[in-house]
Enzyme design. Structure first.
Site, PDB file in Angstrom:
ATOM      1  N   ASP A   1       0.937  -1.244  -0.114  1.00 28.52           N
ATOM      2  CA  ASP A   1       0.153   0.087  -0.200  1.00 28.52           C
ATOM      3  C   ASP A   1       0.696   1.248  -0.201  1.00 28.52           C
ATOM      4  OD1 ASP A   1      -2.528   1.095   2.353  1.00 28.52           O
ATOM      5  OD2 ASP A   1      -1.341   2.268   0.660  1.00 28.52           O
ATOM      6  N   ILE A   2       0.629   1.947  -0.848  1.00 35.43           N
ATOM      7  CA  ILE A   2       1.765   3.281  -1.179  1.00 35.43           C
ATOM      8  C   ILE A   2       1.881   4.128  -0.013  1.00 35.43           C
ATOM      9  CG2 ILE A   2       0.251   4.951  -2.388  1.00 35.43           C
ATOM     10  CD1 ILE A   2       2.760   5.088  -4.238  1.00 35.43           C
TER      11      ILE A   2
ATOM     12  N   ASN B   1      -6.570  13.500 -10.028  1.00 38.72           N
ATOM     13  CA  ASN B   1      -6.890  14.116 -11.180  1.00 38.72           C
ATOM     14  C   ASN B   1      -6.868  15.566 -11.305  1.00 38.72           C
ATOM     15  OD1 ASN B   1      -8.962  15.922  -9.835  1.00 38.72           O
ATOM     16  ND2 ASN B   1      -9.826  13.979  -8.983  1.00 38.72           N
TER      17      ASN B   1
ATOM     18  N   GLY C   1      -9.596   5.506  -5.095  1.00 34.62           N
ATOM     19  CA  GLY C   1      -8.181   4.918  -5.447  1.00 34.62           C
ATOM     20  C   GLY C   1      -7.053   5.242  -4.589  1.00 34.62           C
TER      21      GLY C   1
ATOM     22  N   ASP D   1      -5.310   8.158  -4.853  1.00 35.99           N
ATOM     23  CA  ASP D   1      -5.727   9.576  -4.469  1.00 35.99           C
ATOM     24  C   ASP D   1      -6.757   9.616  -2.942  1.00 35.99           C
ATOM     25  OD1 ASP D   1      -7.336  12.460  -6.415  1.00 35.99           O
ATOM     26  OD2 ASP D   1      -5.791  12.337  -4.872  1.00 35.99           O
TER      27      ASP D   1
ATOM     28  N   TYR E   1      -8.730   5.079 -14.503  1.00 34.90           N
ATOM     29  CA  TYR E   1      -8.425   5.723 -15.897  1.00 34.90           C
ATOM     30  C   TYR E   1      -8.351   4.557 -16.874  1.00 34.90           C
ATOM     31  CZ  TYR E   1      -8.520  10.353 -14.052  1.00 34.90           C
ATOM     32  OH  TYR E   1      -8.761  11.842 -13.585  1.00 34.90           O
TER      33      TYR E   1
HETATM   34  N1  APR Z   1      -1.498   1.756  -2.920  1.00 31.55           N
HETATM   35  C1  APR Z   1      -0.861   1.472  -4.020  1.00 31.55           C
HETATM   36  N2  APR Z   1      -1.532   1.318  -5.342  1.00 31.55           N
HETATM   37  C2  APR Z   1      -2.868   1.509  -5.245  1.00 31.55           C
HETATM   38  C3  APR Z   1      -3.486   1.938  -3.916  1.00 31.55           C
HETATM   39  C4  APR Z   1      -2.689   1.968  -2.794  1.00 31.55           C
HETATM   40  N3  APR Z   1      -3.387   2.336  -1.424  1.00 31.55           N
HETATM   41  N4  APR Z   1      -4.883   1.994  -4.387  1.00 31.55           N
HETATM   42  C5  APR Z   1      -5.141   1.578  -5.490  1.00 31.55           C
HETATM   43  N5  APR Z   1      -3.963   1.495  -5.901  1.00 31.55           N
HETATM   44  C6  APR Z   1      -3.585   0.998  -7.425  1.00 31.55           C
HETATM   45  C7  APR Z   1      -4.969   0.679  -8.291  1.00 31.55           C
HETATM   46  O1  APR Z   1      -4.983  -0.747  -8.201  1.00 31.55           O
HETATM   47  C8  APR Z   1      -4.187   0.922  -9.701  1.00 31.55           C
HETATM   48  O2  APR Z   1      -3.118  -0.268 -10.298  1.00 31.55           O
HETATM   49  O3  APR Z   1      -3.126   2.187  -8.277  1.00 31.55           O
HETATM   50  C9  APR Z   1      -3.148   2.151  -9.376  1.00 31.55           C
HETATM   51  C10 APR Z   1      -4.170   3.442  -9.986  1.00 31.55           C
HETATM   52  O4  APR Z   1      -5.376   3.285  -9.584  1.00 31.55           O
HETATM   53  P1  APR Z   1      -6.150   4.826  -9.260  1.00 31.55           P
HETATM   54  O5  APR Z   1      -6.089   5.019  -7.989  1.00 31.55           O
HETATM   55  O6  APR Z   1      -7.880   4.318  -9.959  1.00 31.55           O
HETATM   56  O7  APR Z   1      -5.652   5.900 -10.305  1.00 31.55           O
HETATM   57  P2  APR Z   1      -5.854   6.267 -11.701  1.00 31.55           P
HETATM   58  O8  APR Z   1      -6.292   4.944 -12.595  1.00 31.55           O
HETATM   59  O9  APR Z   1      -4.835   7.034 -12.199  1.00 31.55           O
HETATM   60  O10 APR Z   1      -7.175   6.932 -11.853  1.00 31.55           O
HETATM   61  C11 APR Z   1      -7.170   8.220 -11.317  1.00 31.55           C
HETATM   62  O11 APR Z   1      -9.124   8.025  -9.880  1.00 31.55           O
HETATM   63  O12 APR Z   1      -8.783   8.270  -7.495  1.00 31.55           O
HETATM   64  C12 APR Z   1      -9.292   8.761  -8.670  1.00 31.55           C
HETATM   65  O13 APR Z   1      -8.958  11.124  -8.213  1.00 31.55           O
HETATM   66  C13 APR Z   1      -8.251  10.131  -8.831  1.00 31.55           C
HETATM   67  O14 APR Z   1      -9.806  11.017 -10.661  1.00 31.55           O
HETATM   68  C14 APR Z   1      -8.450  10.225 -10.563  1.00 31.55           C
HETATM   69  C15 APR Z   1      -8.670   8.692 -10.879  1.00 31.55           C
END
Ligand code: APR
Length: 349
Positions: free
Chosen positions: A9-10, A23, A31, A33, A120
């Protein structure tokens, strides 16, 4: 400096900076964010409000607040529309701009999520390849330790063909060391039998094919092991791991930096190996260099032996490495995808 692929988990990472897949409003979301904003606390959103948003492909930096990281670098990945609208270029610029900001702020370590691979809808295997290629390219000219934090296992879209081939290869070769007694007899040379001991001078070694000696157990010499004095034996010590590594780099016509970067090994570790003839590396380090040098299996085994290791058929990691080497596939990405799919640690990871 190496790139490490880790499953975590990042928000739990202890790096100088973590990257947020945001975004364009920078005002939070789901996610990654959402996770980062929750972990950082409300002060993060307050600072984000002052940034005036962020364009896709660009990056902006804030403090990390309650996170373990000094900074959060916010970037906005492209939404996937099939790959014909500059998505790959925009995604690559996300990684590059985040890395530039991190280096400008003297970060020695940074952690990325897989940008755009969630909401996305960027295909995860393509997103992973863009991430690995862009980061590796940046690391050719910059010194920073990068962690690519993979959150879900389906990131590695390893082909079902490779999975089934690897599964049967592992089944054919995997030996459970705890149940296979015959392995033990291969591990220790046979001892002398009683009938053959009475008139034997006990101070020297005998060839291993002699019968076992009941009351005198003298281990037989290793093949090629001389029977002179200890000084004589030590004066004929073999080429060390470090010496073999440097010799193979020269034979391949590679520069040192080309080799350790391809092996995903840290420059400082390489200089330790280079400066210490008797340096004892870890087994994954030896295998990373064998892959980078594209050594055939027998030379890989030789390099392992010089570091005090052997490929073991009771170790799935070793069997997977052996599978790729015997097929002449030295692509570290594909090897890591396979290792990840079988829950093994990664090369350079
Ligand atoms: N730690 C690491 N990786 C994570 C975590 C976490 N806690 N949570 C999710 N992920 C992974 C997801 O499984 C995916 O592989 O991060 C990757 C990116 O997923 P998203 O968070 O959905 O980001 P993205 O696809 O770039 O979409 C961005 O989603 O959350 C909204 O505000 C954000 O509108 C923006 C969009």
């Amino acid at each position: 400096m190496p790139l490490f692929v880790v499953r975590n988990d990042i928000t739990k990472m202890h790096t100088h900076a973590i990257v947020n897949a945001a975004n364009e409003t920078l005002l939070g979301g789901g996610g990654v964010d959402g996770a980062i904003h929750r972990a950082a606390g409300p002060e993060l959103l307050e600072e984000c409000r002052t940034l005036g948003g962020c364009r896709t492909g660009e990056a902006k930096i804030t403090a990390g607040y309650r996170l373990n990281s000094r900074y959060v670098i916010h970037t906005v990945g492209p939404v996937w529309h099939g790959g014909y609208f500059g998505e790959e270029r925009l995604l690559a610029s996300c990684y590059r701009n985040c890395l530039k900001l991190a280096v400008e702020h003297h970060c020695e370590t940074i952690a990325f999520p897989l940008i755009s691979a969630g909401a996305y809808r960027y295909p995860k295997d393509k997103a992973l390849r863009v991430a690995m290629d862009t980061i590796t390219d940046f690391l050719n000219d910059n010194e920073i330790m990068v962690y690519l934090v993979v959150y879900d296992k389906d990131v590695f879209q390893i082909s079902s063909r490779v999975v089934s081939e690897l599964t049967s290869y592992i089944d054919d070769h995997y030996v459970d060391a705890h149940t296979n007694r015959s392995l033990e007899s291969q591990r220790f040379p046979r001892m002398y039998s009683e009938s053959d001991c009475s008139n034997r001078p006990q101070s020297t070694f005998r060839p291993v094919h002699q019968p076992v000696c009941a009351e005198k157990t003298i281990a037989a010499p290793l093949p090629g092991f001389s029977t002179g004095s200890l000084d004589d034996v030590l004066s004929t010590i073999d080429e060390s791991f470090s010496e073999m590594l440097l010799r193979k780099i020269d034979e391949k016509g590679m520069k040192d930096s080309q080799c350790y970067k391809k092996a995903n090994i840290d420059r400082k570790l390489f200089s330790k190996i280079r400066s210490d003839k008797f340096y004892k590396p870890s087994k994954p380090t030896v295998l990373s260099f064998a892959i980078a040098l594209e050594l055939p299996l027998h030379e890989t085994k030789d390099m392992l032996l010089k570091a005090g290791f052997a490929l073991s058929h009771s170790n799935k990691f070793d069997i997977i490495i052996e599978y790729f080497i015997t097929r002449g596939n030295y692509n570290i990405h594909e090897i890591n995808e396979a290792l990840f799919a079988f829950d093994q640690s990664l090369l350079g990871g």
